[in-house]
Write an enzyme that holds these catalytic residues in place. Structure first.
Site, PDB file in Angstrom:
ATOM      1  N   SER A   1       8.195  -2.771  -3.029  1.00 27.26           N
ATOM      2  CA  SER A   1       6.876  -2.537  -3.593  1.00 27.26           C
ATOM      3  C   SER A   1       6.947  -2.497  -5.121  1.00 27.26           C
ATOM      4  O   SER A   1       7.322  -3.486  -5.738  1.00 27.26           O
ATOM      5  CB  SER A   1       6.282  -1.252  -2.994  1.00 27.26           C
ATOM      6  OG  SER A   1       4.895  -1.170  -3.207  1.00 27.26           O
TER       7      SER A   1
ATOM      8  N   ASP B   1       1.814  -8.264   5.225  1.00 28.31           N
ATOM      9  CA  ASP B   1       1.522  -7.348   4.120  1.00 28.31           C
ATOM     10  C   ASP B   1       0.130  -7.680   3.578  1.00 28.31           C
ATOM     11  O   ASP B   1      -0.145  -8.818   3.198  1.00 28.31           O
ATOM     12  CB  ASP B   1       2.574  -7.507   3.029  1.00 28.31           C
ATOM     13  CG  ASP B   1       2.564  -6.382   2.004  1.00 28.31           C
ATOM     14  OD1 ASP B   1       1.467  -5.875   1.684  1.00 28.31           O
ATOM     15  OD2 ASP B   1       3.644  -6.006   1.513  1.00 28.31           O
TER      16      ASP B   1
ATOM     17  N   HIS C   1       3.021  -3.903   4.982  1.00 26.88           N
ATOM     18  CA  HIS C   1       3.741  -3.489   3.777  1.00 26.88           C
ATOM     19  C   HIS C   1       4.887  -2.542   4.110  1.00 26.88           C
ATOM     20  O   HIS C   1       5.937  -2.579   3.461  1.00 26.88           O
ATOM     21  CB  HIS C   1       2.771  -2.827   2.796  1.00 26.88           C
ATOM     22  CG  HIS C   1       3.388  -2.494   1.478  1.00 26.88           C
ATOM     23  ND1 HIS C   1       3.937  -3.449   0.654  1.00 26.88           N
ATOM     24  CD2 HIS C   1       3.577  -1.302   0.833  1.00 26.88           C
ATOM     25  CE1 HIS C   1       4.420  -2.875  -0.443  1.00 26.88           C
ATOM     26  NE2 HIS C   1       4.220  -1.574  -0.348  1.00 26.88           N
TER      27      HIS C   1
END
Length: 338
Positions: free
Chosen positions: A128, A283, A312
């Site tokens: 991330s 995601d 995600h």
């Protein structure tokens, strides 16, 4: 305290503001070898702290502390490094200055070079916002970074991602107790609302359709149990101004703003390090097609999509299948001669 602090004094930020008496929290795993050639940097993610990264470190794994010296630097704003919650006036709370990915990585570079005397990194990797920092390392210090493996992240935050974060921010700041950042106690109504907004994005439609939250490894009793126990539990323990500071960093992430570059395409083209770029199949805010575009502009990069329905959070260390997929790619990349 299970971490160390690297004090950097006053830091001039990209925004033109000064972060006074800056402190970078970090933790190391393993031992640095004699020629200082076994170092890996593994930055944190949105709201995460170093211990939230430990799932990818272990004996027999790619990030094996018996073989590598692994450094996890905590992002500015995460409550351990300099943050709104721990910075003294006048730059406390809502007055905390805006910090970019570039600022974070520049501070991390000082840690790596000044405290440890390391001149070469075998790998930079992260999930991330940690992925965003991986890209930034490769752009800012190409002579130092040998490989990168960013997973579930981006070199530049997309417009759609920015809009998602606007919803998160609006939910948090709608709490009257937030008081423009000058709250006397945490705005818990806003934090819980933020968690509910986030819940629709962190996992994908298939994850919810199949009620994966009721099965191993999560095993929540119902959807409401999951929303409260997992999502509200994740954010209710955070500081609101810290979350907003990191949210600004996320929204404004763009390696194309690195000094000397004219945009993200030019910056991607300048990355020398071999890369495996790993988006998750479903995601919702770092979709594979965005990563495909990035890889097309990098000279030595491979796109490898994490399959499955965890969205995600395929990169969050919760699902053993996804963890093994990421770990195998890391092992392969570290084994390559560069």
């Amino acid at each position: 305290m299970d971490y160390d602090l690297f004090e950097q004094g006053d830091i001039q930020l990209q925004s033109g503001a000064t972060l006074r008496d800056a402190k970078l929290a970090y933790k190391t795993y393993g031992e640095l070898n004699a020629d200082k050639s076994n170092a890996i940097v593994y930055p944190t993610w949105y709201s995460g702290q170093h211990y939230d990264n430990e799932w990818l470190i272990g004996e027999g794994m790619a990030l094996d502390p018996s073989r590598y010296f692994i450094v996890i630097p905590n992002m500015f704003g995460n409550g351990l490094s300099s943050s709104p919650s721990n910075t003294p006036p006048p730059h406390d709370g809502a007055r905390f200055p805006n910090v970019t990915m570039y600022d974070n990585v520049r501070a991390q570079h000082r840690l790596i070079t000044e405290r440890f005397g390391i001149e070469r990194l075998e790998l930079v990797t992260g999930w991330s916002m940690g992925a965003g920092q991986s890209y930034q390392w490769a752009v800012s210090y190409p002579e130092m970074v040998r490989r990168i493996l960013p997973f579930c992240g981006a070199a530049k935050t997309s417009v759609h991602n920015i809009v998602f974060l606007e919803g998160v921010k609006a939910a948090l700041t709608a709490d009257a107790g937030w008081n423009n950042g000058w709250y006397r106690e945490q705005p818990r109504v806003g934090l819980r609302a933020m968690a509910r907004v986030y819940a629709g994005w962190g996992f994908c439609q298939q994850f919810y359709r199949e009620k994966s939250y009721e099965r191993e490894p999560l095993r929540y009793g119902s959807l409401e149990d999951f929303l409260v126990g997992f999502w509200e539990g994740l954010f209710i323990k955070r500081d609101a101004n810290n979350l907003l500071a990191m949210l600004w960093t996320w929204q404004n992430a763009d390696i194309g703003r690195t000094p000397g570059f004219g945009g993200v395409e030019e910056a991607l083209a300048a990355i020398r390090a071999p890369a495996i770029v790993m988006p998750a199949q479903q995601d919702l805010y770092f979709p594979p097609e965005d990563s495909e575009w990035e890889v097309a502009h990098m000279p030595d990069a491979e796109l490898r999509i994490i399959p499955g329905s965890w969205g995600h959070f395929a990169g969050g260390g919760l699902n053993p299948v996804d963890t093994k997929f990421i770990d195998n790619a890391l092992k392969e990349l570290l084994a390559r001669e560069v």
